[in-house]
Design an enzyme around this catalytic site. Structure first.
Site, mmCIF file in Angstrom:
data_model
loop_
_atom_site.group_PDB
_atom_site.id
_atom_site.type_symbol
_atom_site.label_atom_id
_atom_site.label_comp_id
_atom_site.label_asym_id
_atom_site.label_seq_id
_atom_site.Cartn_x
_atom_site.Cartn_y
_atom_site.Cartn_z
ATOM 1 N N CYS A 273 -19.342 -12.446 -6.931
ATOM 2 C CA CYS A 273 -20.425 -13.001 -6.103
ATOM 3 C C CYS A 273 -19.835 -14.055 -5.170
ATOM 4 C CB CYS A 273 -21.497 -13.640 -6.974
ATOM 5 S SG CYS A 273 -22.728 -14.540 -5.994
ATOM 6 N N CYS B 281 -26.362 -10.364 -6.237
ATOM 7 C CA CYS B 281 -25.870 -10.885 -7.521
ATOM 8 C C CYS B 281 -27.029 -11.029 -8.507
ATOM 9 C CB CYS B 281 -25.211 -12.244 -7.276
ATOM 10 S SG CYS B 281 -24.785 -13.130 -8.765
ATOM 11 N N ALA C 37 0.808 -1.216 0.000
ATOM 12 C CA ALA C 37 0.000 0.000 0.000
ATOM 13 C C ALA C 37 0.848 1.277 0.000
ATOM 14 C CB ALA C 37 -0.937 -0.012 1.203
ATOM 15 N N SER D 223 4.510 -3.342 4.872
ATOM 16 C CA SER D 223 4.975 -3.697 6.214
ATOM 17 C C SER D 223 5.462 -5.153 6.236
ATOM 18 C CB SER D 223 3.854 -3.492 7.232
ATOM 19 O OG SER D 223 2.726 -4.278 6.879
ATOM 20 N N HIS E 275 -3.905 -9.985 -3.878
ATOM 21 C CA HIS E 275 -5.081 -9.674 -3.046
ATOM 22 C C HIS E 275 -6.263 -9.177 -3.867
ATOM 23 C CE1 HIS E 275 -2.319 -9.291 0.731
ATOM 24 N NE2 HIS E 275 -2.576 -10.530 0.399
#
Ligand code: NAD
Ligand code: ZN
Length: 265
Positions: free
Chosen positions: A147, A172, A40, A214, A139
């Site tokens: 869905c 959905c 990030a 991190s 990720h």
């Protein structure tokens, strides 16, 4: 091995950092299979906050951590309603890549980038110009919904349109199941083929460059010991200490927007 002390250390000087960057750059210049691993922190200069940095979402608001947990999301319609409202205004939709992203594009242009493993879900590496085939999003991505029941995937914008039109927790279209962004929540398993590919390319790298993470979220952070065991030189660029500094040949503590362009100059 060159290790510059943590930023809180009174002994870190600009010349220490410059010397460490020079040394790391020599490895990078000679490398043929660089794997860059981003977190990030590479996107904070683009206006997307991280979780655990000094201005991180969770550092400032520990309650936000609850919404990132899969079981909470699936169990609590109120939390989903709030999540859809947040998604309408996430900075990711308008964020632009920064100098750090551009430096990684330059590595690819030089023919040295083996793969770009990212924990980020913001799509900024592709927006900056990296080949999507080189980007491994361990990720997931906020640019699609998924869905939870039938796995149907479609562009996020389609579902955001439904939220704007008044559906507070749009189900959905295919099966009526719960929709979420196509990201890996905390408590959710990673996609086995994706994380396995990320660990494999890491092991194949000759220089492994970890940027803005991190290195405390697993299994993604296992890419560092995998790279090391494959013989890579490990370079870590981050404002703070990370959970994997002990594996690093060069630990460059400072601002990504300054260090990455200097490394790839
Ligand atoms: P993290 O929040 O745990 O760590 C980010 C690190 O970057 C911190 O150590 C912080 O000090 C450092 N940092 C922030 N800005 C920096 C800068 N300009 N220069 C140097 N260092 C800087 O992030 P993580 O390790 O990626 O783990 C968080 C999880 O949250 C990931 O799984 C990721 O998927 C997700 N996440 C993604 C985004 C995004 O897509 N941009 C944003 C927030 C969280
Ligand atoms: Zn479905």
């Amino acid at each position: 091995m060159a290790v510059i002390g943590a930023p809180s250390s009174a002994f870190v000087t600009t010349s220490d950092l410059t010397a460490a960057i020079d040394e790391a750059r020599r490895h990078l210049d000679a490398a043929q299979r660089v794997v860059v691993f981003t977190g990030a922190g590479i996107s904070t200069d683009s206006g997307i906050p991280d979780f655990r940095g000094p201005n991180g979402l969770w550092t400032k608001n520990p309650a936000a951590e609850k919404a990132s947990n899969l079981q909470n999301y699936l169990a609590d319609p109120e939390l989903r309603k709030a999540a859809w409202q947040n998604r309408l205004t996430t900075p990711a939709w308008t964020a632009q890549p920064n100098e750090g992203h551009a430096a990684i594009v330059e590595l690819e242009r030089r023919g040295q980038l083996h793969a770009l493993v990212t924990q980020n879900i913001d799509g900024l590496h592709q927006k900056a110009g990296n080949d999507p085939d080189k980007v491994i999003e361990v990720h997931g991505t906020v640019w699609f919904t998924r869905c939870w029941d039938c796995r149907d995937q479609r562009p996020m914008e389609q579902t955001l349109g439904r939220v704007r039109a008044g559906e507070v927790d749009p189900p959905c279209f295919v099966c009526g199941g719960i929709l979420k962004s196509d990201t890996i929540s905390f408590g959710q398993a990673l996609v086995p083929e994706v994380i396995e590919r990320a660990l494999q390319v890491s092991e194949e790298s000759d220089v492994f460059l970890a940027v803005g993470s991190s290195l405390s979220v697993f299994p993604a952070a296992n890419a560092v010991p995998r790279a090391k065991s494959g013989g890579a030189k490990v370079v870590i660029v981050n404002a703070d200490e990370t959970g994997m500094d002990r594996f690093a040949d060069h630990t460059l503590f400072g601002q990504i927007g300054e260090i990455l362009p200097a490394l790839v100059r």
